[in-house]
Design a protein around this motif. Structure first.
Motif, PDB file in Angstrom:
ATOM      1  N   LEU A  71      -9.539   8.349 -16.407  1.00 33.66           N
ATOM      2  CA  LEU A  71     -10.642   7.805 -15.612  1.00 33.66           C
ATOM      3  C   LEU A  71     -11.088   8.854 -14.591  1.00 33.66           C
ATOM      4  O   LEU A  71     -10.669   8.833 -13.431  1.00 33.66           O
ATOM      5  N   PRO A  72     -11.934   9.790 -14.992  1.00 32.80           N
ATOM      6  CA  PRO A  72     -12.363  10.860 -14.070  1.00 32.80           C
ATOM      7  C   PRO A  72     -12.967  10.305 -12.791  1.00 32.80           C
ATOM      8  O   PRO A  72     -13.791   9.395 -12.819  1.00 32.80           O
ATOM      9  N   GLY A  73     -12.537  10.833 -11.671  1.00 37.57           N
ATOM     10  CA  GLY A  73     -13.081  10.440 -10.378  1.00 37.57           C
ATOM     11  C   GLY A  73     -12.294   9.368  -9.662  1.00 37.57           C
ATOM     12  O   GLY A  73     -12.446   9.201  -8.447  1.00 37.57           O
ATOM     13  N   VAL A  74     -11.430   8.629 -10.358  1.00 40.41           N
ATOM     14  CA  VAL A  74     -10.701   7.536  -9.717  1.00 40.41           C
ATOM     15  C   VAL A  74      -9.650   8.075  -8.754  1.00 40.41           C
ATOM     16  O   VAL A  74      -9.589   7.676  -7.587  1.00 40.41           O
ATOM     17  N   ALA A  75      -8.830   9.013  -9.217  1.00 40.78           N
ATOM     18  CA  ALA A  75      -7.781   9.553  -8.345  1.00 40.78           C
ATOM     19  C   ALA A  75      -8.367  10.339  -7.185  1.00 40.78           C
ATOM     20  O   ALA A  75      -7.721  10.488  -6.146  1.00 40.78           O
ATOM     21  N   GLN A  76      -9.604  10.800  -7.337  1.00 36.05           N
ATOM     22  CA  GLN A  76     -10.259  11.574  -6.280  1.00 36.05           C
ATOM     23  C   GLN A  76     -11.045  10.678  -5.317  1.00 36.05           C
ATOM     24  O   GLN A  76     -11.665  11.174  -4.366  1.00 36.05           O
ATOM     25  N   GLY A  77     -11.089   9.370  -5.552  1.00 35.38           N
ATOM     26  CA  GLY A  77     -11.752   8.443  -4.648  1.00 35.38           C
ATOM     27  C   GLY A  77     -13.240   8.292  -4.885  1.00 35.38           C
ATOM     28  O   GLY A  77     -13.927   7.634  -4.092  1.00 35.38           O
ATOM     29  N   ARG A  78     -13.778   8.878  -5.976  1.00 32.88           N
ATOM     30  CA  ARG A  78     -15.205   8.775  -6.248  1.00 32.88           C
ATOM     31  C   ARG A  78     -15.552   7.519  -7.053  1.00 32.88           C
ATOM     32  O   ARG A  78     -16.723   7.168  -7.188  1.00 32.88           O
ATOM     33  N   LYS A  79     -14.549   6.858  -7.571  1.00 30.51           N
ATOM     34  CA  LYS A  79     -14.770   5.697  -8.423  1.00 30.51           C
ATOM     35  C   LYS A  79     -13.686   4.668  -8.131  1.00 30.51           C
ATOM     36  O   LYS A  79     -12.514   5.025  -7.977  1.00 30.51           O
ATOM     37  N   PHE A  80     -14.088   3.402  -8.019  1.00 32.56           N
ATOM     38  CA  PHE A  80     -13.133   2.334  -7.738  1.00 32.56           C
ATOM     39  C   PHE A  80     -12.552   1.810  -9.045  1.00 32.56           C
ATOM     40  O   PHE A  80     -13.273   1.664 -10.043  1.00 32.56           O
ATOM     41  N   PHE A 112       0.859  -1.179   0.000  1.00 32.45           N
ATOM     42  CA  PHE A 112       0.000   0.000   0.000  1.00 32.45           C
ATOM     43  C   PHE A 112       0.895   1.229   0.000  1.00 32.45           C
ATOM     44  O   PHE A 112       1.882   1.292   0.755  1.00 32.45           O
ATOM     45  N   PHE A 113       0.549   2.201  -0.843  1.00 34.07           N
ATOM     46  CA  PHE A 113       1.408   3.372  -0.978  1.00 34.07           C
ATOM     47  C   PHE A 113       0.563   4.621  -1.218  1.00 34.07           C
ATOM     48  O   PHE A 113      -0.576   4.556  -1.707  1.00 34.07           O
ATOM     49  N   ASP A 114       1.108   5.761  -0.853  1.00 37.08           N
ATOM     50  CA  ASP A 114       0.494   7.062  -1.121  1.00 37.08           C
ATOM     51  C   ASP A 114       1.224   7.718  -2.277  1.00 37.08           C
ATOM     52  O   ASP A 114       2.472   7.703  -2.346  1.00 37.08           O
ATOM     53  N   ALA A 115       0.450   8.295  -3.193  1.00 40.64           N
ATOM     54  CA  ALA A 115       1.038   8.963  -4.353  1.00 40.64           C
ATOM     55  C   ALA A 115      -0.006   9.837  -5.016  1.00 40.64           C
ATOM     56  O   ALA A 115      -1.218   9.641  -4.834  1.00 40.64           O
ATOM     57  N   ASP A 116       0.456  10.816  -5.782  1.00 40.22           N
ATOM     58  CA  ASP A 116      -0.436  11.621  -6.614  1.00 40.22           C
ATOM     59  C   ASP A 116      -0.544  10.922  -7.970  1.00 40.22           C
ATOM     60  O   ASP A 116       0.373  10.978  -8.790  1.00 40.22           O
ATOM     61  N   MET A 117      -1.698  10.246  -8.178  1.00 44.53           N
ATOM     62  CA  MET A 117      -1.907   9.496  -9.418  1.00 44.53           C
ATOM     63  C   MET A 117      -2.851  10.237 -10.366  1.00 44.53           C
ATOM     64  O   MET A 117      -3.422   9.642 -11.279  1.00 44.53           O
ATOM     65  N   THR A 118      -3.009  11.537 -10.149  1.00 42.69           N
ATOM     66  CA  THR A 118      -3.951  12.315 -10.963  1.00 42.69           C
ATOM     67  C   THR A 118      -3.618  12.208 -12.447  1.00 42.69           C
ATOM     68  O   THR A 118      -4.499  11.970 -13.282  1.00 42.69           O
ATOM     69  N   GLU A 119      -2.354  12.369 -12.796  1.00 43.62           N
ATOM     70  CA  GLU A 119      -1.978  12.327 -14.216  1.00 43.62           C
ATOM     71  C   GLU A 119      -2.039  10.917 -14.795  1.00 43.62           C
ATOM     72  O   GLU A 119      -2.648  10.707 -15.853  1.00 43.62           O
ATOM     73  N   PRO A 120      -1.475   9.885 -14.122  1.00 39.24           N
ATOM     74  CA  PRO A 120      -1.572   8.529 -14.689  1.00 39.24           C
ATOM     75  C   PRO A 120      -3.001   8.017 -14.833  1.00 39.24           C
ATOM     76  O   PRO A 120      -3.269   7.163 -15.687  1.00 39.24           O
TER      77      PRO A 120
END
Length: 542
Positions: free
Chosen positions: A211-220, A199-207
């Protein structure tokens, strides 16, 4: 000396144990549950409840809570087999509702994680009268013809108590002491390999920008990554910005505790094909990938559910939902026997009905493992993959507590989109209207036996009430009227229900509390025939 007497002692406070406790409470029995850990799980484990499990959760009164505890339903769930996060996608498993089962169920998926699901189940179980004792471990047990005597220990104080229970339920996981104490062996493919989890913490917004909403936790989202160098699995968690990565299957265990953080950072970067990703390692661990099914799900007055009964490979996602359903299916039977409404033969059906399903799911998820994670394990013996809809809505209990009909070969599976309504099959889902409001057959079941009767069937209310009174059970009669009926009542607007249940307008279908057809009469029948059917199902002598 006996310190306490209880009707049912449940060992294990995971999904299966909590569900068993909850539904025992719903059916009027107050169990005692002991769990060696201090609380429900806080480890990031399984995610998602299939629609058939959500039907059970609707009966339990927690379906809406579970759905709110997850990031969304089938349209908010992205799962693929891909070469990398950037693609190409090799197989779409769930990207835009492909796994919706609304054609056979009124319920949709929940995406709640196990760590959020268990507290909801625990709270509801307590509301229904179950007593949950955490930090309490089973130390020994023995059974006789009249019950089970168990010694439990408070793991903090060391204090011990002797519990006398009418019945024991082992929901104590893969290494189940209850199963071992019963001398029950296992069968299956055993340990397939080992999975290293990070388990790791990272900014995955760009990768994850596609998939809108995934990096923000709204979508699995979950990717089975089949890149040649480092195959693995990447998935989101309940914590925005926190992700999980599982290295592909390895034959040997890894001494992960001795490895430096930089080793795991490099593993994640290579696995995701993101060599410059900035990340912080939060947790690491390893777990075996196992396929193992108990040789029996019940011995005497002790029964197995959840991982104590079977452990299945993860791909396919039915492990957690099957654990929930184990508790749902066992609890009504235990409650009926404890309350004197049924004979012990009803409990014998737990093994006859649940073990064949466990064997099927274990082999199906092994086949999924080959396709999504470890093609190198393919030895030519894998089962042909069948639809998840068939697995969860098509399986039958023809060899259990039902009145099987002549000519029924006892098949394990039937197509739920072309239901037969035969005893042992799941009661078909048919949309209805109740006094003008939308409802369905599925929502009629769950609290007791239900007798569905056709529009032209004789008046059953008085006869059914007399039969129920003699047997001391709950038996609701619901008459389903045809599409031409204009007044109040339960109406079948499409005229489909008699066809789905395989009866005439003068016939009747008896449905168990767990939504399986117990018996039916194609045409007109008598109260004597109904009572005989109930006595067979409940193992009650004439």
């Amino acid at each position: 000396m006996i310190d306490e007497r209880v009707p049912v002692l449940i060992v294990g406070g995971g999904l299966a144990g909590l569900t068993t406790a909850l539904f025992l409470g719903l059916h009027g029995v107050r169990p005692l549950l002991v769990e060696k850990h201090a609380s429900t799980t806080r480890v990031m484990k399984a995610r998602g409840q299939y629609p058939h499990a959500m039907e059970a959760m609707r009966v339990a009164g927690v379906a809406d809570q579970l759905r709110a505890a997850g990031p969304g339903g089938t349209t908010d769930f992205y799962m693929v087999v891909a070469q990398s996060l950037a693609g190409p996608v090799l197989t779409s498993i769930m990207t835009s509702g492909e796994m919706s089962m609304r054609h056979v169920s009124p319920e949709d998926w929940s995406m709640a994680s196990q760590e959020r699901t268990e507290p909801i189940l625990a709270e509801r179980a307590r509301e229904l009268g179950a007593r949950l004792c955490f930090s309490t471990a089973l130390r020994s047990f023995e059974q006789d013809d009249e019950g089970v005597t168990a010694v439990v220990e408070n793991v903090g104080t060391g204090g011990r108590r002797v519990i006398r229970a009418d019945y024991l339920v082992g929901a104590d996981g893969r290494r189940s002491p209850v199963r071992e104490g019963l001398g029950v062996g296992t069968h299956g493919r055993g340990v397939l390999g080992h999975l290293l989890r990070v388990f790791f913490d990272a900014d995955m917004t760009e990768p994850l920008a596609q998939l809108p909403g995934v990096a923000q936790g709204r979508k699995f989202a979950l990717f089975h990554l089949l890149n040649e160098e480092t195959p693995g699995i990447f998935y989101t968690t309940d914590v925005p910005g926190r992700y999980g990565y599982i290295r592909g299957l390895s034959r040997e265990s890894t001494d992960h505790r001795s490895l430096p953080e930089e080793w795991f950072v490099d593993l994640v970067r290579r696995g995701l094909d993101l060599p410059d990703l900035e990340l912080k390692i939060v947790e690491t661990g390893e777990t075996p990938l196992v396929e193992s099914v108990a040789d029996s799900f019940g011995v005497g007055r002790a029964f197995l559910v959840g991982d104590a009964a079977k452990v299945v490979p993860a791909p396919g996602g039915l492990g957690g939902s099957t654990a929930i359903m184990d508790g749902f299916y066992l609890a009504w039977k235990l409650a009926a026997v404890v309350r004197g409404q049924a004979g012990p033969g009803l409990l014998v059906s737990h093994d006859a009905e649940r073990r064949p399903v466990a064997d099927m799911i274990a082999e199906q998820q092994f086949a999924n493992t080959l396709e999504r994670l470890a093609p190198e394990l393919d030895d030519g013996t894998a089962a042909e993959i069948i639809s998840p809809v068939l697995q969860v809505f098509g399986y039958r209990c023809a060899h259990g507590a039902v009145v099987r009909e002549p000519g029924d070969a006892g098949e394990l599976i039937e197509d739920p989109t072309r239901p037969t309504g035969r005893p042992g099959s799941r009661a078909p889902y048919v949309p209805l209207r109740d006094n003008g409001r939308p409802t369905c057959t599925t929502w009629l079941f769950g609290q007791g036996f239900v007798l569905l009767v056709g529009a032209d069937a004789p008046a059953w209310e008085r006869d059914a009430a007399e039969v129920a009174a003699r047997l001391g059970i709950r038996l609701d009669v619901r008459r389903v009227l045809g599409p031409d009926h204009a007044g109040p009542g339960l109406v079948d607007p499409e005229g489909a229900w008699t066809r789905a249940y395989g009866i005439s307008e003068r016939g009747a279908a008896l449905v168990r509390p767990d939504r399986f057809v117990a018996w039916r009469s194609v045409g007109e029948c008598t109260a004597t025939e109904l009572e005989r059917a109930l006595r067979i199902v409940l193992d009650r002598s004439a």
